[in-house]
Design an enzyme around this catalytic site. Structure first.
Site, mmCIF file in Angstrom:
data_model
loop_
_atom_site.group_PDB
_atom_site.id
_atom_site.type_symbol
_atom_site.label_atom_id
_atom_site.label_comp_id
_atom_site.label_asym_id
_atom_site.label_seq_id
_atom_site.Cartn_x
_atom_site.Cartn_y
_atom_site.Cartn_z
ATOM 1 C CG ASP A 67 -0.350 -0.326 2.533
ATOM 2 O OD1 ASP A 67 0.892 -0.374 2.611
ATOM 3 O OD2 ASP A 67 -1.089 -0.525 3.495
ATOM 4 C CG ASN A 136 -9.310 -0.297 11.478
ATOM 5 O OD1 ASN A 136 -8.380 -0.989 11.073
ATOM 6 N ND2 ASN A 136 -9.766 0.740 10.800
ATOM 7 C CG HIS A 138 -6.187 -1.269 8.454
ATOM 8 N ND1 HIS A 138 -6.304 0.070 8.765
ATOM 9 C CD2 HIS A 138 -4.888 -1.573 8.695
ATOM 10 C CE1 HIS A 138 -5.150 0.540 9.160
ATOM 11 N NE2 HIS A 138 -4.268 -0.434 9.131
ATOM 12 C CD GLU A 143 -9.038 2.051 7.231
ATOM 13 O OE1 GLU A 143 -8.924 1.081 8.016
ATOM 14 O OE2 GLU A 143 -8.582 3.187 7.467
HETATM 15 C C1 GLP Z 1 -0.845 0.454 8.581
HETATM 16 C C2 GLP Z 1 -0.597 -0.061 7.157
HETATM 17 C C3 GLP Z 1 -0.428 -1.555 7.118
HETATM 18 C C4 GLP Z 1 0.193 -2.020 8.408
HETATM 19 C C5 GLP Z 1 -0.772 -1.794 9.540
HETATM 20 C C6 GLP Z 1 -0.193 -2.058 10.924
HETATM 21 O O1 GLP Z 1 -1.692 1.523 8.629
HETATM 22 N N1 GLP Z 1 -1.578 0.290 6.204
HETATM 23 O O2 GLP Z 1 0.314 -1.913 5.978
HETATM 24 O O3 GLP Z 1 0.484 -3.387 8.305
HETATM 25 O O4 GLP Z 1 -1.352 -0.505 9.476
HETATM 26 O O5 GLP Z 1 0.794 -1.137 11.254
HETATM 27 P P1 GLP Z 1 1.808 -1.322 12.447
HETATM 28 O O6 GLP Z 1 2.669 -2.474 12.111
HETATM 29 O O7 GLP Z 1 2.589 -0.027 12.482
HETATM 30 O O8 GLP Z 1 1.001 -1.536 13.685
#
Ligand code: GLP
Length: 265
Positions: A67, A136, A138, A143
């Protein structure tokens, strides 16, 4: 689902790297899907170490970013393109033509997303997709409410996701982006294998709901229950609310003895 629980992040990451190295031994032109975020940082630094120790050569490996924030240039310090350069690409021998990134600044969003999907197909598909999970539920930036049939597209970010990014962007004197480009849930589910990483107590509730609760678009990561080859790497804290934790640990012990599980290639 292979749910693997480790006492700390170091052991967890070592095991995840081992899985990737095993796959690499069988397929040196591996296609990897890469998530950004806090959780996989250590995995990437351990892959850099494996490269320095000559356990892996990236010259034939292809990578796809999962992403990217809408509107950010690849040089923006909070763009995922920048994250991948800093944490991985600058330290290994990936060929530039084997690096596929989503362009957050593209003006032709639909064309770009379709092209991205076609490039995934052209490489023969993603062998291992690395994922984190949002609070949440995702995955990527899919989302809650994202269709299980969704493909690479523009996604509007929820207020809670933007709030989670607030501090980082505020430090740059900016507001968090309102949108992002992301592989869709159907795109992710087409990967041959999925590695989901989660650490820390704040992920415990969402992990138990995603892995043991109902499959619903209200919790996008729950779609992983439909995938035939998922490897979930958890630390004790992230695993703390799993109802079948004892059984997962029992399976993990047996699998270790039998040298299982292995990735599908
Ligand atoms: C982010 C990204 C994801 C990531 C997730 C968890 O917003 N869109 O690619 O895997 O949320 O992030 P983190 O590892 O910083 O908790």
């Amino acid at each position: 689902m292979n749910i693997l629980i480790f006492s700390d992040e170091q052991q967890l990451t070592e095991a995840a790297v081992q899985l990737i190295l095993q796959a690499y031994e069988r397929k040196p032109n591996l296609v990897l899907g890469l998530a950004a975020g806090r959780t996989p940082r250590r995995l990437y630094s351990d892959l850099v170490r494996a490269y320095q120790e000559k356990k892996i050569d990236f010259s034939l490996v292809r990578v796809f970013a999962l992403d990217e924030f809408r509107g950010l240039s690849p040089n923006h310090p909070l763009s995922f393109a920048y994250y991948f350069k800093e944490n991985l690409f600058n330290h290994i021998n990936l060929r530039p033509e084997n690096i596929f990134l989503l362009n957050g600044q593209t003006e032709k969003i639909d064309d770009h997303c379709r092209f991205y999907e076609s490039m995934i197909l052209q490489t023969g598909g993603i062998d291992i997709q690395i994922l984190g999970i949002g609070l949440n539920g995702h995955i990527g930036f899919n989302e809650p409410g994202s269709s299980f049939g969704s493909r690479t597209r523009l996604q509007i970010l929820t207020p809670e996701t933007r709030a989670n990014q607030q501090a980082l962007f505020q430090a740059q004197g900016e507001d968090p982006p309102t949108m992002a480009l992301t592989m869709g849930l159907a795109t992710i589910l087409e990967a041959r294998n999925i590695i989901l990483l989660a650490t820390g107590e704040d992920k415990a509730a969402i992990i138990s709901q995603a892995l043991e609760g109902p499959i619903t678009i209200s919790l996008p990561a729950s779609c992983l229950q439909l995938h035939p080859s998922v490897f979930v790497f958890l630390d004790e804290l992230a695993a703390s609310q799993l109802k079948r934790k004892a059984f997962y640990l029992y399976c993990q012990e047996i699998n270790k003895r039998e040298k299982l599980p292995i990735v599908i290639l």
